[in-house]
Motif scaffolding. Structure first.
Motif, PDB file in Angstrom:
ATOM      1  N   ALA A 151       0.831  -1.205   0.000  1.00 26.49           N
ATOM      2  CA  ALA A 151       0.000   0.000   0.000  1.00 26.49           C
ATOM      3  C   ALA A 151       0.864   1.252   0.000  1.00 26.49           C
ATOM      4  N   ALA A 152       2.002   1.207   0.702  1.00 27.78           N
ATOM      5  CA  ALA A 152       2.896   2.361   0.733  1.00 27.78           C
ATOM      6  C   ALA A 152       3.504   2.626  -0.640  1.00 27.78           C
ATOM      7  N   VAL A 153       3.889   1.553  -1.335  1.00 23.71           N
ATOM      8  CA  VAL A 153       4.474   1.703  -2.671  1.00 23.71           C
ATOM      9  C   VAL A 153       3.445   2.278  -3.640  1.00 23.71           C
ATOM     10  N   ILE A 154       2.252   1.689  -3.644  1.00 24.13           N
ATOM     11  CA  ILE A 154       1.217   2.140  -4.572  1.00 24.13           C
ATOM     12  C   ILE A 154       0.770   3.562  -4.234  1.00 24.13           C
ATOM     13  N   GLY A 155       0.646   3.837  -2.947  1.00 23.78           N
ATOM     14  CA  GLY A 155       0.255   5.182  -2.545  1.00 23.78           C
ATOM     15  C   GLY A 155       1.236   6.232  -3.021  1.00 23.78           C
ATOM     16  N   ARG A 156       2.533   5.927  -2.933  1.00 24.32           N
ATOM     17  CA  ARG A 156       3.535   6.875  -3.381  1.00 24.32           C
ATOM     18  C   ARG A 156       3.498   7.051  -4.896  1.00 24.32           C
TER      19      ARG A 156
END
Length: 319
Positions: free
Chosen positions: A305-310
């Motif tokens: 989720a952190a990767v996609i959010g960024r």
């Protein structure tokens, strides 16, 4: 002009993605997904590609899979292909002589199936044995007939520190195209290595995903990085603006790349391969079914989720 000098000329100022290897849930290389991915990467403005590198899990691939992977890239990419060579995991543990033999054998195989150069993984068995390390690079070049890129890798991903004296000796070899630096977060080691390369006429290739902009400011002139496996444009923007002397653009581009690196290149560092696969899926470069990394650690809650959010943040800002 020698093949080595010609390769230096072609690669200076360019980005070489350290490409991923699409793997399915069974642990098999997905050749169909690989071809589609290769076609997308080849359409970017790149200097060439690096196969069998750490990002592509090169030392984990079987002999047959290495041949299939390089074969697909050779069919698709016009630019130079640099193949990582070292000690396949199936050979470990190995003494120094076995490690060198395995590395030379992998280089000869790469040459036979179309590589344009090889990047020699640092052999742990040769740590603190600089004469043998230099001799290994010489033998790789002699038996493969290919130009050689040194690889200063130090950190969780393996390797050991290359002292400045060893950098200088490796770059003095006629077969040397340059050295790739991947010190992760060791700024002084990176700076010292770059200083050792000054005046050699060889490539200083940054592999510093977490110090990408600074490494260019210190003197790196080309890039071979895992971030470009999914985000060539983001990587290229930093190199292009620095080369053009566009310092305002460089600061902005570097800040964007740094923000992406923060969520992909962090502890455990071996998890970065899976994180780049997630990014490649989000970018539409790979199908979900081919984005498995059987060799890395299990992801922690919230990582994807952190990767996609960024990625979504960066996309909104660009718009």
């Amino acid at each position: 002009m020698s093949a080595t000098d010609e390769l230096i000329r072609r690669l200076r100022g360019t980005v070489l993605p350290a490409v991923v290897t699409p793997i399915d849930a069974r642990g098999a290389v997905d050749l169909r997904a690989l071809r589609g991915y290769a076609e997308r990467i080849a359409a970017e403005r790149i200097g060439g590609v690096a196969v069998w590198a750490h990002t592509g899990r090169g030392l984990h691939l079987s002999y047959a899979d290495r041949e299939r992977v390089l074969g697909v890239w050779r069919e698709v990419v016009d630019g130079p292909i640099v193949a990582g060579v070292g000690v396949p995991r199936t050979v470990r543990p190995a003494d120094a002589a076995t490690a060198v033999e395995a590395t030379v054998g992998m280089a000869v195989h790469a040459a036979a199936i179309g590589a344009d150069a090889v990047m020699v993984y640092p052999l742990a068995q040769l740590a603190d044995r600089p004469d043998e390390a230099v001799a290994c690079h010489e033998r790789v070049a002699r038996e493969s007939g290919l130009p050689v890129l040194g690889f200063f890798l130090h950190g969780e991903a393996g390797g050991y520190p290359y002292p400045p004296e060893l950098i200088g000796r490796l770059l003095a070899l006629p077969s040397a195209v340059g050295v790739k630096l991947a010190t992760l977060d060791r700024a002084m080691a990176c700076q010292d290595a770059i200083r050792a390369a000054e005046g050699s006429g060889k490539l200083v290739v940054t592999g510093e995903d977490r110090m990408f902009g600074p490494s260019l400011m210190w003197g790196a002139d080309s890039a071979l990085v895992g971030i470009a496996a999914a985000r060539v444009g983001l990587t290229r923007a930093v190199l292009d603006t620095w080369t053009a002397g566009d310092h305002t653009g460089f600061i902005r581009a570097s800040a964007r790349l740094d923000r992406f690196a923060e969520v992909t290149f962090h502890a455990p560092i071996e998890g970065y391969v899976r994180r780049m696969l997630w990014a490649a899926v989000w970018e539409g470069l790979l199908p979900e079914s081919a984005a498995h990394d059987p060799y890395g650690p299990e992801p922690r809650a919230g990582e994807r989720a952190a990767v996609i959010g960024r990625l979504e943040e960066l996309a909104r800002e660009k718009d």
